[in-house]
Design an enzyme around this catalytic site. Structure first.
Site, short mmCIF file in Angstrom:
data_model
loop_
_atom_site.label_atom_id
_atom_site.label_comp_id
_atom_site.label_asym_id
_atom_site.label_seq_id
_atom_site.Cartn_x
_atom_site.Cartn_y
_atom_site.Cartn_z
N GLU A 194 11.39 8.83 -8.80
CA GLU A 194 9.74 8.68 -8.71
C GLU A 194 9.27 9.88 -9.98
O GLU A 194 9.70 10.57 -9.61
CB GLU A 194 10.12 9.54 -7.64
N GLU A 238 6.69 15.21 -2.64
CA GLU A 238 5.77 16.06 -2.51
C GLU A 238 5.91 16.92 -1.78
O GLU A 238 5.01 18.39 -1.63
CB GLU A 238 4.81 15.01 -1.73
N SER A 293 4.50 3.73 -7.30
CA SER A 293 2.71 2.62 -7.63
C SER A 293 3.45 1.15 -8.23
O SER A 293 2.77 0.19 -9.09
CB SER A 293 1.94 2.44 -8.83
N ASN A 352 8.37 4.58 2.40
CA ASN A 352 7.61 6.28 2.54
C ASN A 352 5.66 5.86 3.14
O ASN A 352 4.95 6.01 2.70
CB ASN A 352 7.96 6.37 1.93
N TRP A 353 5.71 6.34 4.03
CA TRP A 353 4.36 5.93 5.14
C TRP A 353 3.53 7.52 4.34
O TRP A 353 2.33 7.06 5.55
CB TRP A 353 3.97 5.31 6.48
N LYS A 354 4.57 8.06 5.10
CA LYS A 354 4.03 9.68 3.97
C LYS A 354 3.32 10.12 5.82
O LYS A 354 3.26 10.02 6.91
CB LYS A 354 2.74 9.82 3.31
N GLY A 413 1.61 7.08 -6.20
CA GLY A 413 -0.01 7.90 -6.32
C GLY A 413 -0.71 6.82 -7.00
O GLY A 413 -2.08 7.29 -6.23
N GLY A 455 5.63 3.63 -1.11
CA GLY A 455 4.93 4.03 -0.64
C GLY A 455 3.48 3.40 -0.21
O GLY A 455 3.83 3.17 0.46
N GLY A 456 1.98 3.96 -1.22
CA GLY A 456 0.58 3.16 -0.76
C GLY A 456 1.31 1.41 -0.15
O GLY A 456 0.95 0.78 0.82
N HIS A 490 11.69 14.96 -1.81
CA HIS A 490 10.57 13.69 -3.09
C HIS A 490 9.39 15.13 -3.37
O HIS A 490 9.02 15.82 -2.71
CB HIS A 490 9.94 13.49 -1.63
C1 PEP Z 1 6.37 7.48 -2.93
O1 PEP Z 1 5.40 8.04 -2.69
O2 PEP Z 1 7.68 7.91 -2.72
C2 PEP Z 1 5.71 6.76 -3.35
C3 PEP Z 1 6.16 6.50 -4.66
O3 PEP Z 1 4.35 6.40 -3.36
P1 PEP Z 1 3.36 5.00 -5.05
O4 PEP Z 1 4.08 3.87 -3.99
O5 PEP Z 1 2.31 5.16 -3.29
O6 PEP Z 1 3.30 5.59 -5.73
#
Ligand code: PEP
Length: 250
Positions: free
Chosen positions: A167, A97, A212, A12-14, A173, A233-234, A95
């Site tokens: 999640e 967010e 993470s 997920n590039w966001k 994050g 994510g990241g 998600h």
């Molecule tokens: C996400 O936003 O779906 C996520 C898992 O982010 P991160 O891996 O950066 O925690």
């Protein structure tokens, strides 16, 4: 790993990325030719057209959201049919967010799941608790409400066409990953909850972990019996890390 279920790693590039990252990720994943895991890249929607989606074998494209509406006067929205037309096979719904900053309720997430399915897309349905909910001892009750909203709106059979993604918000994050035991406990709970409706659907549905995930912790998470890959994510913004995480799921 000897799981029968489909193993999926989705990035997920966001609201991140660039045309340069599109080129690097596309060519890199084609070169790596990772087998035995379904790799999904979910960039911001303007980048879809820059992926050679119809030619893709090495990975699939996913969107990060879908409109509740099929078309018309809804400024800023992108419909499920448009996503499909641009080669998307997956779409992230619910998600945290979007639940937090776009006020998406359990009911909205359940309806977006329906919209995605009717456009022929596979929804990756996110759910998970805040630290407060966990600390207050309401974890399982909270997750049950999130999941049952999906089942009530869509039927349990429809979960056979969905992917679930646990999640925990406190892990997204933050660099604070759930321990493999914490994640497995929730994944087993989710599978048992679905099994209460339909044992076969529960056995077959892929449940991803997100929060993470990095190259150094991915394997210990993915080795858990009810964790069928990850939503990243990241770390999905780095080709090297994303490839390492994808390989850890095999
Ligand atoms: C996400 O936003 O779906 C996520 C898992 O982010 P991160 O891996 O950066 O925690």
């Amino acid at each position: 790993m000897s799981k029968q279920r489909e193993i999926i790693v989705a990035g997920n590039w966001k609201q991140n990325g660039s045309l340069a990252l599109v080129q690097e990720m596309q060519q890199g994943l084609i070169n790596e030719a990772i087998a035995g895991v379904t790799v999904v890249v979910c960039p911001p929607s303007p980048y879809f057209a820059s992926f050679n989606a119809t030619q893709l074998q090495a990975f699939s494209l996913g969107a990060q959201d879908v409109s509740l509406f099929t078309g018309g006067a809804h400024t800023g929205e992108v419909s499920g049919d448009m996503l499909a037309e641009f080669g998307c096979r997956y779409v992230i719904v619910g998600h945290s967010e979007r639940r937090n900053t776009h006020a998406e309720t359990n009911e909205v997430v359940a309806k977006k799941t329906k919209v995605a399915l009717s456009a022929g897309l596979t929804p990756i349905i996110c759910f998970g608790e805040s630290e407060q909910v966990r600390d207050d001892g309401h974890l399982f009750e909270f997750l049950k409400q999130q999941l049952e909203a999906i089942i009530v709106e869509n039927s349990v059979e429809s979960l056979a066409q969905c992917v679930l993604a646990y999640e925990p918000i406190w892990a997204i994050g933050t660099g604070r990953t759930a321990t493999p035991a914490q994640a497995q406990e929730v994944h087993a709970f989710v599978r048992a909850l679905v099994a209460g409706y339909d044992a076969q659907v529960a056995e077959n549905v892929s449940i991803l972990y997100g929060g993470s995930v990095k190259p150094d912790n991915a394997k210990s998470l993915f080795d858990q019996p009810d964790i069928d890959g990850g939503l990243i994510g990241g770390a999905s913004l780095s080709l090297q890390d994303f490839v390492a995480i994808s390989r850890a799921a095999i």
